[in-house]
Design a protein around this motif. Structure first.
Motif, PDB file in Angstrom:
ATOM      1  N   HIS A  15     -13.897  69.079  -1.894  1.00 44.07           N
ATOM      2  CA  HIS A  15     -13.790  68.406  -3.189  1.00 44.07           C
ATOM      3  C   HIS A  15     -13.659  66.889  -3.053  1.00 44.07           C
ATOM      4  CE1 HIS A  15     -13.466  72.145  -5.549  1.00 44.07           C
ATOM      5  NE2 HIS A  15     -12.779  72.609  -4.530  1.00 44.07           N
ATOM      6  N   ARG A  16     -13.726  66.402  -1.834  1.00 43.84           N
ATOM      7  CA  ARG A  16     -13.629  64.966  -1.549  1.00 43.84           C
ATOM      8  C   ARG A  16     -12.417  64.342  -2.249  1.00 43.84           C
ATOM      9  NH1 ARG A  16     -17.756  63.130   1.277  1.00 43.84           N
ATOM     10  NH2 ARG A  16     -17.342  60.958   0.749  1.00 43.84           N
ATOM     11  N   ILE A  17     -11.294  65.015  -2.096  1.00 43.44           N
ATOM     12  CA  ILE A  17     -10.045  64.538  -2.680  1.00 43.44           C
ATOM     13  C   ILE A  17      -9.515  63.376  -1.845  1.00 43.44           C
ATOM     14  CG2 ILE A  17      -7.615  65.158  -3.050  1.00 43.44           C
ATOM     15  CD1 ILE A  17      -8.686  67.982  -3.782  1.00 43.44           C
ATOM     16  N   VAL A  18      -9.082  62.330  -2.512  1.00 44.61           N
ATOM     17  CA  VAL A  18      -8.569  61.134  -1.846  1.00 44.61           C
ATOM     18  C   VAL A  18      -7.079  61.008  -2.134  1.00 44.61           C
ATOM     19  CG1 VAL A  18      -8.697  58.614  -1.684  1.00 44.61           C
ATOM     20  CG2 VAL A  18     -10.791  59.959  -2.018  1.00 44.61           C
ATOM     21  N   ALA A  31      -4.986  59.476 -15.488  1.00 42.10           N
ATOM     22  CA  ALA A  31      -6.191  58.905 -14.888  1.00 42.10           C
ATOM     23  C   ALA A  31      -6.694  59.749 -13.724  1.00 42.10           C
ATOM     24  CB  ALA A  31      -5.909  57.479 -14.421  1.00 42.10           C
ATOM     25  N   LEU A  32      -5.796  60.548 -13.118  1.00 40.84           N
ATOM     26  CA  LEU A  32      -6.176  61.442 -12.027  1.00 40.84           C
ATOM     27  C   LEU A  32      -6.595  62.829 -12.519  1.00 40.84           C
ATOM     28  CD1 LEU A  32      -3.372  60.562  -9.449  1.00 40.84           C
ATOM     29  CD2 LEU A  32      -5.809  60.049  -9.214  1.00 40.84           C
ATOM     30  N   LEU A  88      -1.189  67.989  -8.382  1.00 43.28           N
ATOM     31  CA  LEU A  88      -2.017  67.591  -9.515  1.00 43.28           C
ATOM     32  C   LEU A  88      -3.490  67.558  -9.129  1.00 43.28           C
ATOM     33  CD1 LEU A  88      -2.740  66.270 -12.245  1.00 43.28           C
ATOM     34  CD2 LEU A  88      -1.994  64.080 -11.278  1.00 43.28           C
ATOM     35  N   GLN A  89      -3.813  66.868  -8.046  1.00 43.23           N
ATOM     36  CA  GLN A  89      -5.205  66.737  -7.638  1.00 43.23           C
ATOM     37  C   GLN A  89      -5.819  68.088  -7.278  1.00 43.23           C
ATOM     38  OE1 GLN A  89      -4.118  63.499  -4.741  1.00 43.23           O
ATOM     39  NE2 GLN A  89      -6.012  62.573  -5.492  1.00 43.23           N
TER      40      GLN A  89
END
Length: 333
Positions: free
Chosen positions: A297-300, A200-201, A175-176
């Motif tokens: 992308h600074r994905i957390v 929300a993500l 998803l992210q």
């Protein structure tokens, strides 16, 4: 060192004192700061995995600091903050793993310990924006999702994507990653709360796969059929995914937790030119691409909860309850 040890299948994991590992040629010893659970670890614990060798320290995912190396040419790694690529000896063919391929955490000991010796080739710099726990959540599930979307399904910006069973680590990474790549993403779940958290993500919406006619409802809400579907469940619901795939679309799958599908309409698959793409884990190039994408992308990573190493058994019980949204992580130091 302290390590969480599985001595027999279907028995509790117990913290034990084991000898510190030593770095052999081409290896590094990593002092682990965090590790993450995967369903693979649970299947090993339950005796549902092939070639189990006990006693065993489970765990494929980890983050930490390089403490020592076995080859002088690798000395620059000492002191670096790293994550571990759990795919050992992928082989020379990027299309599929070779005969010597295996995972960290079986047959050798894994990351649920204070220290671990791994090949230097399987180290990567920890993305600077992540905590130890977030970084530990990344490797196996992140690489699985990356390969599924970009290497196998060749996802393009603007495409419509469906991710089934949202809530697990690989599905959430898919998803992210897909949202970051500019896709329009929809999800399924049996939990309205998980669908809301997925929105929300960045998900555009979702449907409860237990509801009557959920496929038609989802298709109407999404405005059409899907270019890419990512699935890890299989089972009888897989036939519905065929119905939801565009002509020329791709279904990529990396699990079969619900078993093999029955009632699969092969005629519809070939007449609509649908591509069925199996995948698992990833190559060194997949891991490098994934970590670079996460940093860019600074994905957390989504972390559901954190347990201390001494409570590894409790962490397994939490996973077995199947209530988590995101990764279950062990704090080690």
């Amino acid at each position: 060192m302290q390590a969480a040890v599985l001595s027999a299948v279907k028995q509790p994991i117990v913290l034990q004192t084991l000898p510190d590992p030593a770095a052999g040629a081409g290896q590094a010893v990593v002092r682990l700061r965090a590790a993450a659970l995967n369903h693979r670890d649970l299947w090993i614990k339950l005796g549902q995995y092939a070639n189990i060798r006990l006693p065993l320290v489970p765990g494929s995912d980890g983050s930490g600091v390089v403490e020592s190396v076995g080859t002088p040419a690798d000395v620059a790694w000492i002191g670096r903050e790293v994550i571990i690529n759990p795919a050992i000896n992928w082989g020379d063919d990027p299309r599929a793993q070779g005969p010597k391929f295996h995972f960290v955490g079986l047959p050798e000991n894994g990351t649920f310990a204070e220290k671990l010796a791994v090949p230097v080739a399987n180290l990567a710099s920890k993305p600077a924006h992540l905590t130890w726990e977030q970084a530990a959540a990344l490797p196996l599930a992140g690489m699985t999702a990356w390969r599924a979307l970009f290497t196998r399904a060749q996802l393009r910006a603007g495409e419509r994507v469906l991710i089934t069973g949202i809530g697990g680590g690989a599905a959430l990474f898919a998803l992210q990653f897909a949202v970051a790549a500019g896709a329009q993403v929809w999800v399924t779940s049996s939990s309205a709360e998980k669908i809301a958290r997925a929105c929300a993500l960045g998900a555009a919406g979702g449907e409860d796969y237990r509801a009557e006619g959920w496929g038609a409802t989802l298709q109407a809400a999404a405005g059409g059929l899907f270019d890419v579907i990512v699935d890890s469940a299989g089972g009888d619901g897989f036939a519905q995914l065929i119905e939801l795939t565009k002509p020329g679309g791709r279904i990529v799958f990396f699990g079969a937790t619900r078993g093999n599908p029955s009632g699969l309409d092969l005629r519809r698959c070939f007449f609509r030119q649908i591509n069925l793409l199996g995948t698992t884990m990833g190559s060194p190039a997949d891991f490098a691409g994934m970590t670079a994408f996460v940093s860019q992308h600074r994905i957390v990573p989504v972390v559901d909860c954190v347990f201390p190493l001494a409570q590894t058994e409790e962490a397994f019980r939490h996973m077995e309850a199947s209530a988590q949204f995101g990764k279950i992580v062990l704090a080690i130091a």
